[in-house]
Design an enzyme around this catalytic site. Structure first.
Site, PDB file in Angstrom:
ATOM      1  N   LEU A   1       0.844  -1.186   0.000  1.00  0.00           N
ATOM      2  CA  LEU A   1       0.000   0.000   0.000  1.00  0.00           C
ATOM      3  C   LEU A   1       0.882   1.238   0.000  1.00  0.00           C
ATOM      4  CD1 LEU A   1      -2.677  -0.972   2.712  1.00  0.00           C
ATOM      5  CD2 LEU A   1      -2.799  -1.296   0.228  1.00  0.00           C
ATOM      6  N   GLU A   2       0.771   2.040  -1.045  1.00  0.00           N
ATOM      7  CA  GLU A   2       1.480   3.318  -1.111  1.00  0.00           C
ATOM      8  C   GLU A   2       0.435   4.410  -0.964  1.00  0.00           C
ATOM      9  OE1 GLU A   2       4.491   3.336  -0.845  1.00  0.00           O
ATOM     10  OE2 GLU A   2       5.115   1.358  -1.509  1.00  0.00           O
TER      11      GLU A   2
END
Length: 477
Positions: free
Chosen positions: A220-221
């Protein structure tokens, strides 16, 4: 007469075909992986101008120069570095053995593709945010499905159309969001072998919950409110120039942009003057095509409401731009500073994602550090100081995804630095070797030799086995 499948209906057949293709070739060799990267580079080269034009249409106003500099040139450089390093990344690595595995055994690790990778792309840097994780996934030997943003419709349609010229759909497939809101949830519900998401924290939570049903690992960015501290020893003028550059790039629609800046109380006026001078020099006219639009009317309205809320709660809004007013329906928002912001204001409660910069005066840098640490962990943290000891102290006393010292944003574009968040700003890394490892299963292998040390510790445990254990305890295993 054939009926064209909807984007959602296309997902499962493509996923199944990619799964099947992966099982037929579980570990592509280095040559095959390099060839995939070369085809990715060729797609960028062949449709370079088509892509910049598509991005410009999606934004409304975005100079092709920014797209080339921040997306295409960066992507080509990352592909070149990955091709060069690929043999080293793929090479098995020997590992050390303990006493019980000697004398003729051996152990090593080797990276193997995880399988089918899903990539969910945001709209702010749609080429880079699709290609950069693809580089790691293809270098690792995977199959890839890419879901583009509903705000990148022209680019998504282009990629759907041209990618089959370079990739079999069983290897790489792009999906354009049709705006119904059904494609994203259906995409993240597929049992990928890895799911990569870039976007907001709220959507990231939903993606992670959906992936959890399949025990799909996720990267997850996300984002967050990335702070900057201008130390007392640093030039307020130089800090303003460097921060304003990053804040105006893509109109501040960057997850690693400086969200707000802490400036010594006696340097605030100098910072404001320098910010005005920078805008006067570099943004003389917001209508000349150099200043990027806010992506859509909803985001534009949100930013206007955020500014109005700050003003209503007592903030001072400093208009940095002095040129002609924006013309037409371009969603261009001239840059502004917000002085005297407070935590009661919306602007200090959520990521700004626009050309608006709160400036917070401070006298005690330790109080600033405490305030930063009381907030969710940001994707980036910036220090402006020439004092090496203070730089180290501030970096060691805070936690963030990445760090920039005396320069914002640039750390996110360095191919050999891992990119990733912490806590609310994300999890996992990509870029360079870390990206390759993210999309690989690092398989450990142990091979026993003809002489087996375990024979010396077989039962009965009295006598020789006890003596060997005693020796091992003295030697620490």
């Amino acid at each position: 007469m054939t009926t064209e499948l909807s984007p959602v209906d296309r997902l499962q057949p493509v996923f199944t075909a990619q799964q099947r293709a992966h099982l037929q070739n579980l570990s592509p060799d280095v040559a095959a992986r390099r060839a995939a990267l070369e085809r990715l580079a060729a797609m960028l080269d062949t449709h370079w101008h088509d892509m910049t034009a598509a991005v410009q249409r999606d934004f409304g106003v975005r100079n092709p120069f920014e797209t080339e500099l921040t997306e295409l040139v960066q992507a080509k450089g990352a592909i070149r570095e990955a091709k060069r390093a690929l043999p080293r990344w793929c090479r098995p690595k020997k590992r050390k053995l303990s006493l019980l595995e000697f004398p003729t055994a051996s152990a090593w690790t080797f990276p193997q593709p995880v399988g089918v990778v899903g990539i969910i792309v945001p709209w702010n840097f749609p080429i880079a945010m699709a290609v950069q994780p693809m580089i790691g996934a293809l270098a690792a030997g995977n199959r890839v499905m890419v879901k583009m943003s509903e705000n990148s419709l022209h680019l998504a349609e282009l990629l759907q159309r041209v990618s089959p010229q370079f990739f079999d759909p069983n290897e790489v497939s792009f999906f354009a969001d049709d705006g119904t809101g059904t494609l994203g949830p259906a995409f993240s519900a597929l049992p990928f072998n890895h799911l990569f998401f870039t976007g907001s924290a709220d959507t990231g939570r939903k993606v992670m919950a959906s992936a959890a049903a399949n025990l799909t690992p996720v990267t997850l960015e996300l984002g967050g409110k990335s702070p900057a501290i201008v130390a007392k020893d640093y030039s307020a003028e130089r800090a303003a120039e460097r921060i304003l550059w990053s804040k105006m790039l893509n109109s501040g629609q960057i997850c690693t942009s400086v969200d707000h800046v802490y400036v010594p109380t006696d340097k605030v006026d100098a910072f404001v003057r320098a910010a005005k001078a920078w805008v006067r020099k570099h943004i003389p006219n917001v209508n000349n095509g150099d200043f990027t639009s806010i992506i859509d009317t909803r985001s534009f309205a949100r930013l206007q409401d955020t500014i109005a809320d700050a003003k209503q709660h007592g903030a001072e809004i400093v208009e940095l731009y002095e040129g002609p007013a924006p013309t037409g329906e371009t969603r261009v928002l001239p840059p502004k500073l917000v002085l005297k912001p407070t935590t009661a204001m919306r602007i200090m409660q959520r990521e700004i994602f626009g050309p608006v910069l709160p400036v917070i005066a401070y006298d005690d840098i330790n109080a600033v550090v405490a305030e930063i640490n009381s907030r969710p962990r940001p994707l980036a943290f910036y220090v402006f100081s020439d004092d090496r000891k203070l730089q180290y102290q501030l970096v060691q006393s805070t936690i963030s995804g990445g760090v920039g010292i005396n320069e914002p944003v640039v750390q996110a574009g360095i191919h050999d630095l891992p990119f990733g968040g912490s806590g609310d700003s994300g999890m996992g890394h990509y870029h360079g070797h870390e990206g390759f490892l993210t999309f690989s299963k690092l398989r450990p292998v142990f091979r026993q030799g003809p002489i087996r040390a375990l024979d010396f510790v077989l039962p009965p445990y009295s006598g020789r086995a006890a003596q060997v254990l005693s020796i091992m305890k003295k030697l620490g295993g």
